[in-house]
Scaffold this motif. Structure first.
Motif, PDB file in Angstrom:
ATOM      1  N   ILE A  43       0.880  -0.929  -0.009  1.00  0.00           N
ATOM      2  CA  ILE A  43      -0.076  -0.012   0.107  1.00  0.00           C
ATOM      3  C   ILE A  43       0.834   1.113   0.039  1.00  0.00           C
ATOM      4  CG2 ILE A  43      -1.698   1.385   1.332  1.00  0.00           C
ATOM      5  CD1 ILE A  43      -3.011  -1.323   2.202  1.00  0.00           C
ATOM      6  N   VAL A  44       1.898   1.140   0.747  1.00  0.00           N
ATOM      7  CA  VAL A  44       2.995   2.415   0.818  1.00  0.00           C
ATOM      8  C   VAL A  44       3.466   2.633  -0.518  1.00  0.00           C
ATOM      9  CG1 VAL A  44       4.977   3.257   1.801  1.00  0.00           C
ATOM     10  CG2 VAL A  44       2.883   2.233   3.296  1.00  0.00           C
ATOM     11  N   ARG A  45       3.964   1.480  -1.093  1.00  0.00           N
ATOM     12  CA  ARG A  45       4.781   1.809  -2.298  1.00  0.00           C
ATOM     13  C   ARG A  45       3.578   2.247  -3.459  1.00  0.00           C
ATOM     14  NH1 ARG A  45       6.722  -3.535  -1.677  1.00  0.00           N
ATOM     15  NH2 ARG A  45       5.090  -4.396  -2.722  1.00  0.00           N
ATOM     16  N   ASN A  46       2.493   1.771  -3.286  1.00  0.00           N
ATOM     17  CA  ASN A  46       1.370   2.302  -4.418  1.00  0.00           C
ATOM     18  C   ASN A  46       1.148   3.788  -4.138  1.00  0.00           C
ATOM     19  OD1 ASN A  46       1.213  -0.155  -5.562  1.00  0.00           O
ATOM     20  ND2 ASN A  46      -0.532  -0.661  -4.350  1.00  0.00           N
ATOM     21  N   LEU A  47       1.024   4.058  -2.719  1.00  0.00           N
ATOM     22  CA  LEU A  47       0.706   5.485  -2.512  1.00  0.00           C
ATOM     23  C   LEU A  47       1.866   6.246  -2.959  1.00  0.00           C
ATOM     24  CD1 LEU A  47      -1.024   5.143   0.949  1.00  0.00           C
ATOM     25  CD2 LEU A  47      -2.145   5.809  -1.288  1.00  0.00           C
ATOM     26  N   LYS A  48       3.129   6.011  -2.724  1.00  0.00           N
ATOM     27  CA  LYS A  48       4.293   6.937  -3.230  1.00  0.00           C
ATOM     28  C   LYS A  48       4.056   7.337  -4.722  1.00  0.00           C
ATOM     29  CE  LYS A  48       7.437   5.689   0.392  1.00  0.00           C
ATOM     30  NZ  LYS A  48       8.665   5.079   0.975  1.00  0.00           N
ATOM     31  N   LYS A  50       1.626   7.534  -6.633  1.00  0.00           N
ATOM     32  CA  LYS A  50       0.400   8.335  -6.920  1.00  0.00           C
ATOM     33  C   LYS A  50       0.617   9.855  -6.996  1.00  0.00           C
ATOM     34  CE  LYS A  50      -3.390   5.542  -5.581  1.00  0.00           C
ATOM     35  NZ  LYS A  50      -4.825   5.689  -5.366  1.00  0.00           N
ATOM     36  N   GLU A  51       0.239  10.427  -8.007  1.00  0.00           N
ATOM     37  CA  GLU A  51       0.352  11.770  -8.331  1.00  0.00           C
ATOM     38  C   GLU A  51      -0.185  12.700  -7.222  1.00  0.00           C
ATOM     39  OE1 GLU A  51      -0.980  15.440 -11.152  1.00  0.00           O
ATOM     40  OE2 GLU A  51      -1.099  13.290 -11.896  1.00  0.00           O
ATOM     41  N   PHE A  52      -1.536  12.351  -6.599  1.00  0.00           N
ATOM     42  CA  PHE A  52      -2.070  12.814  -5.316  1.00  0.00           C
ATOM     43  C   PHE A  52      -2.752  11.878  -4.778  1.00  0.00           C
ATOM     44  CE2 PHE A  52      -4.902  13.557  -8.637  1.00  0.00           C
ATOM     45  CZ  PHE A  52      -6.255  13.163  -8.180  1.00  0.00           C
ATOM     46  N   ILE A  53      -2.980  12.150  -3.166  1.00  0.00           N
ATOM     47  CA  ILE A  53      -3.743  11.280  -2.596  1.00  0.00           C
ATOM     48  C   ILE A  53      -5.020  11.780  -2.085  1.00  0.00           C
ATOM     49  CG2 ILE A  53      -3.730   9.826  -0.329  1.00  0.00           C
ATOM     50  CD1 ILE A  53      -0.677   9.598  -0.591  1.00  0.00           C
ATOM     51  N   ASN A  54      -6.073  11.283  -2.375  1.00  0.00           N
ATOM     52  CA  ASN A  54      -7.454  11.598  -1.655  1.00  0.00           C
ATOM     53  C   ASN A  54      -7.635  11.319  -0.151  1.00  0.00           C
ATOM     54  OD1 ASN A  54      -8.590  13.066  -4.141  1.00  0.00           O
ATOM     55  ND2 ASN A  54      -8.997  10.982  -5.024  1.00  0.00           N
ATOM     56  N   VAL A  55      -7.960  11.987   0.498  1.00  0.00           N
ATOM     57  CA  VAL A  55      -8.302  12.212   1.920  1.00  0.00           C
ATOM     58  C   VAL A  55      -9.457  12.604   2.134  1.00  0.00           C
ATOM     59  CG1 VAL A  55      -7.349  12.528   4.305  1.00  0.00           C
ATOM     60  CG2 VAL A  55      -5.709  12.298   2.534  1.00  0.00           C
ATOM     61  N   ILE A  56     -10.494  11.821   2.908  1.00  0.00           N
ATOM     62  CA  ILE A  56     -11.804  12.526   3.171  1.00  0.00           C
ATOM     63  C   ILE A  56     -11.804  12.132   4.751  1.00  0.00           C
ATOM     64  CG2 ILE A  56     -14.278  11.773   3.066  1.00  0.00           C
ATOM     65  CD1 ILE A  56     -13.447  10.947   0.367  1.00  0.00           C
ATOM     66  N   PHE A  57     -12.173  13.302   5.522  1.00  0.00           N
ATOM     67  CA  PHE A  57     -12.638  13.480   6.769  1.00  0.00           C
ATOM     68  C   PHE A  57     -14.108  13.265   7.121  1.00  0.00           C
ATOM     69  CE2 PHE A  57      -8.620  15.479   6.964  1.00  0.00           C
ATOM     70  CZ  PHE A  57      -7.932  14.909   7.902  1.00  0.00           C
ATOM     71  N   LEU A  58     -14.358  12.301   7.713  1.00  0.00           N
ATOM     72  CA  LEU A  58     -15.925  12.052   8.033  1.00  0.00           C
ATOM     73  C   LEU A  58     -16.304  12.672   9.337  1.00  0.00           C
ATOM     74  CD1 LEU A  58     -16.216   8.398   7.143  1.00  0.00           C
ATOM     75  CD2 LEU A  58     -16.944  10.351   5.455  1.00  0.00           C
ATOM     76  N   VAL A  59     -17.278  13.587   9.383  1.00  0.00           N
ATOM     77  CA  VAL A  59     -17.606  14.382  10.628  1.00  0.00           C
ATOM     78  C   VAL A  59     -18.937  14.308  10.912  1.00  0.00           C
ATOM     79  CG1 VAL A  59     -17.674  16.685  11.658  1.00  0.00           C
ATOM     80  CG2 VAL A  59     -15.863  15.795  10.111  1.00  0.00           C
ATOM     81  N   ILE A  60     -19.269  13.844  12.097  1.00  0.00           N
ATOM     82  CA  ILE A  60     -20.645  13.832  12.568  1.00  0.00           C
ATOM     83  C   ILE A  60     -21.110  15.139  13.267  1.00  0.00           C
ATOM     84  CG2 ILE A  60     -22.373  12.483  14.096  1.00  0.00           C
ATOM     85  CD1 ILE A  60     -20.701  10.056  13.810  1.00  0.00           C
ATOM     86  N   LYS A  79       0.599  17.091  -2.484  1.00  0.00           N
ATOM     87  CA  LYS A  79       0.113  15.537  -2.441  1.00  0.00           C
ATOM     88  C   LYS A  79      -1.001  15.234  -2.212  1.00  0.00           C
ATOM     89  CE  LYS A  79       2.020  11.373  -2.972  1.00  0.00           C
ATOM     90  NZ  LYS A  79       2.475  10.934  -4.355  1.00  0.00           N
ATOM     91  N   PHE A  80      -1.788  15.758  -1.365  1.00  0.00           N
ATOM     92  CA  PHE A  80      -3.183  15.399  -1.008  1.00  0.00           C
ATOM     93  C   PHE A  80      -4.327  16.651  -1.541  1.00  0.00           C
ATOM     94  CE2 PHE A  80      -0.055  14.453   2.155  1.00  0.00           C
ATOM     95  CZ  PHE A  80      -0.137  12.931   2.360  1.00  0.00           C
ATOM     96  N   LYS A  81      -5.433  15.783  -1.766  1.00  0.00           N
ATOM     97  CA  LYS A  81      -6.466  16.544  -1.910  1.00  0.00           C
ATOM     98  C   LYS A  81      -7.521  16.025  -0.820  1.00  0.00           C
ATOM     99  CE  LYS A  81      -6.167  17.101  -6.893  1.00  0.00           C
ATOM    100  NZ  LYS A  81      -6.848  17.154  -8.257  1.00  0.00           N
ATOM    101  N   VAL A  82      -7.883  17.175  -0.231  1.00  0.00           N
ATOM    102  CA  VAL A  82      -8.493  16.626   1.308  1.00  0.00           C
ATOM    103  C   VAL A  82      -9.859  17.109   1.064  1.00  0.00           C
ATOM    104  CG1 VAL A  82      -8.490  17.404   3.753  1.00  0.00           C
ATOM    105  CG2 VAL A  82      -6.580  17.233   2.446  1.00  0.00           C
ATOM    106  N   SER A  83     -11.010  16.494   1.585  1.00  0.00           N
ATOM    107  CA  SER A  83     -12.388  16.948   1.581  1.00  0.00           C
ATOM    108  C   SER A  83     -13.076  16.572   3.042  1.00  0.00           C
ATOM    109  CB  SER A  83     -13.132  15.911   0.778  1.00  0.00           C
ATOM    110  OG  SER A  83     -12.769  16.328  -0.495  1.00  0.00           O
ATOM    111  N   ILE A  84     -13.746  17.244   3.429  1.00  0.00           N
ATOM    112  CA  ILE A  84     -14.550  16.932   4.535  1.00  0.00           C
ATOM    113  C   ILE A  84     -16.122  16.469   4.406  1.00  0.00           C
ATOM    114  CG2 ILE A  84     -15.434  17.760   6.891  1.00  0.00           C
ATOM    115  CD1 ILE A  84     -13.446  19.790   6.696  1.00  0.00           C
TER     116      ILE A  84
END
Length: 105
Positions: A43-48, A50-60, A79-84
């Protein structure tokens, strides 16, 4: 039950659920730890790569948001595309709209 899970989860989760509910002999702890380490490395190799990594925060609810600093660090890194994503808090079958009204779109 498995038919319901099959419709909802992607293939990786389906396979995990199949293994959890199957009546086969469990894998030894040593073997499973080795598998986990190998999977992690892959997983770490595959993430390295990638051009960018999608990160999603789930908030209640905003009162339990404890990741502001992590969010800021990730947003400032190209490196990260972040969403909430705000998940509705449902009480007695009705979504509590208080969280949505507080947070701008």
């Amino acid at each position: 039950m498995f038919q319901q899970v099959k419709k909802i989860f992607p293939i990786a989760f389906k396979n995990l659920v199949k293994r959890l509910f199957s009546k086969t002999k469990p894998v030894s702890k040593v073997h499973s730890i080795e598998q986990i380490r190998n999977s992690h490395k892959k997983i770490v190799r595959n993430l390295k790569r990638k051009e960018f990594i999608n990160v999603i925060f789930l908030v209640i609810h905003d009162s339990i948001w404890k990741y502001e600093e992590v969010y800021k660090l990730l947003v400032n890194d190209s490196k990260f595309k972040v969403s909430i994503v705000i998940i509705p808090l449902v009480r007695k079958g009705v979504a509590d709209m208080e969280t949505y009204e507080k947070n701008p779109s």
